[in-house]
Write an enzyme that holds these catalytic residues in place. Structure first.
Site, PDB file in Angstrom:
ATOM      1  N   THR A  52      12.694 -31.249  82.361  1.00 30.14           N
ATOM      2  CA  THR A  52      13.608 -30.652  82.796  1.00 30.14           C
ATOM      3  C   THR A  52      14.084 -29.482  82.226  1.00 30.14           C
ATOM      4  O   THR A  52      14.029 -29.624  80.743  1.00 30.14           O
ATOM      5  CB  THR A  52      15.052 -31.689  83.110  1.00 30.14           C
ATOM      6  OG1 THR A  52      14.617 -32.604  84.036  1.00 30.14           O
ATOM      7  CG2 THR A  52      16.289 -30.754  83.303  1.00 30.14           C
ATOM      8  N   GLY A  72      16.063 -36.128  80.223  1.00 25.94           N
ATOM      9  CA  GLY A  72      15.653 -37.485  80.088  1.00 25.94           C
ATOM     10  C   GLY A  72      16.180 -38.279  80.945  1.00 25.94           C
ATOM     11  O   GLY A  72      16.456 -37.889  82.112  1.00 25.94           O
TER      12      GLY A  72
HETATM   13  N1  ASP Z   1      17.322 -35.705  83.727  1.00 32.83           N
HETATM   14  C1  ASP Z   1      16.294 -35.812  84.876  1.00 32.83           C
HETATM   15  C2  ASP Z   1      16.813 -36.708  85.874  1.00 32.83           C
HETATM   16  O1  ASP Z   1      16.907 -37.772  85.190  1.00 32.83           O
HETATM   17  C3  ASP Z   1      14.696 -35.956  84.583  1.00 32.83           C
HETATM   18  C4  ASP Z   1      14.348 -35.282  83.130  1.00 32.83           C
HETATM   19  O2  ASP Z   1      14.940 -34.597  82.379  1.00 32.83           O
HETATM   20  O3  ASP Z   1      13.184 -35.029  83.277  1.00 32.83           O
HETATM   21  O4  ASP Z   1      16.600 -36.335  86.959  1.00 32.83           O
END
Ligand code: ASP
Length: 322
Positions: free
Chosen positions: A185, A237
């Site tokens: 992300t 995350g």
């Molecule tokens: N935080 C994002 C989610 O939970 C995913 C990520 O950071 O990759 O959708």
């Protein structure tokens, strides 16, 4: 986190209730400093180009909100990033649905959730903020709003992301875990020449998620929070864990109380880890910046880094795990 650092930070945290409301108020606002330290841009992961595009735009005088969105767009356009925008991993039924939010220096915010067929969702979140009386639009509503503003309709599933999804379907194990390999992300925080702070966060979320699942990234206070008097924070995350602890808001409020960005990120990660038995197997990471341009970061596990653009240098910093 080393035991001593942990003890220091908990002792430090325990000291705050002793501050009287009046002292607290006086201590709480980080004093603005000279403007020539700025601009600065920081973003999650090693998104070198995204951060450089934002940093250079800021140097040319762009405001922090536009720069953050411009940086996020580099990853939204990047088919090789399987967690953001075009080429993002689909849900378990094969639909790529994107989430994004933005927040500016005046405490305005906007978000879009579960949007299909639109690449530049951070920009769409800004349009929700600026062109509607609302802060959140979801799904089909967000998509028709995008069409009304002439955003192009784009199929977000690429050949590669379809292939990976089909392979996953054969194994068909639904294990909603974000570990160190499967998340990218983009969260980006920019301070412009005027010293104003804004941020953006954009994602396709958890790979092969249940249809309709939303993580932290488009949730103001969880995936992103900005207070121009204090600082900003952004997460990446395992979104469920960030939502449960309202991580980015927590970090900004801790900074308001006098924590450094580093101490605030440590505490936000500690709140997540302390709910678990031992170190959990999922990953969460934060980056934060205060009004003076001091930066902090922490992740649960190894493997996380962030980019920092200042003084015309764009540097990748490895983050020590908790
Ligand atoms: N935080 C994002 C989610 O939970 C995913 C990520 O950071 O990759 O959708």
């Amino acid at each position: 986190m080393k035991r001593r650092t942990f003890l220091n930070s908990t002792i430090f945290a325990g000291a705050f209730p002793l501050i009287t409301p009046k002292q607290f108020f006086t201590n709480s606002l980080i004093k603005p400093t000279s403007k020539n330290k700025f601009p600065i841009s920081i973003c999650t992961w090693n998104f070198k180009e995204a951060n450089e595009v934002a940093g250079k735009a800021l140097e040319k005088g762009m405001d922090s909100l536009n720069a953050a969105i411009l940086g996020a767009q580099v990853e939204e356009d990047n088919p090789a990033n399987s967690t953001v925008g075009f080429g993002g991993a689909p849900d378990r039924e094969g639909n790529v649905t994107l989430d994004a939010c933005v927040m500016d220096h005046k405490k305005n915010c906007g978000a879009v959730l579960a949007v299909e067929n639109v690449v530049h969702v951070a920009s769409l979140a800004r349009d929700v903020m600026e062109k509607t009386p609302h802060v959140i639009l979801t799904g089909k509503g967000a998509e028709s709003f995008a069409r009304s503003l002439n955003y192009p309709s784009t199929v977000l599933l690429t050949k590669e992301s379809k292939k990976a999804w089909e392979k996953w379907k054969k194994e068909a194990a639904y294990e909603p875990i974000i570990n160190i390999e499967n998340h990218d992300t983009i969260g980006i925080l920019c301070i412009d020449k005027q010293g104003n702070l804004s941020g953006a966060c954009s994602t396709s979320g958890l790979a092969y998620k249940m249809k309709g699942r939303i993580g932290d990234s488009p949730i103001i206070g969880a995936g992103l929070f900005i207070d121009n008097e204090v600082g900003g924070a952004v997460a990446t995350g395992m979104g469920e864990e960030v939502v449960k602890t309202v991580g980015s808001f927590l970090i900004v409020e801790l900074m308001r109380q006098g924590y450094t960005p580093q101490q605030a990120c440590d505490e936000a990660i500690r709140r997540i880890v302390s709910k678990e038995e031992g170190i959990p197997n999922f990953q969460v990471a934060y980056i934060a910046i205060d009004k003076n341009g001091n930066v902090g970061s922490r992740s649960i596990h190894d493997g996380f880094s962030y980019m920092e653009y200042r003084d015309q240098k764009n540097i990748n910093n490895l983050v020590n795990p908790y």
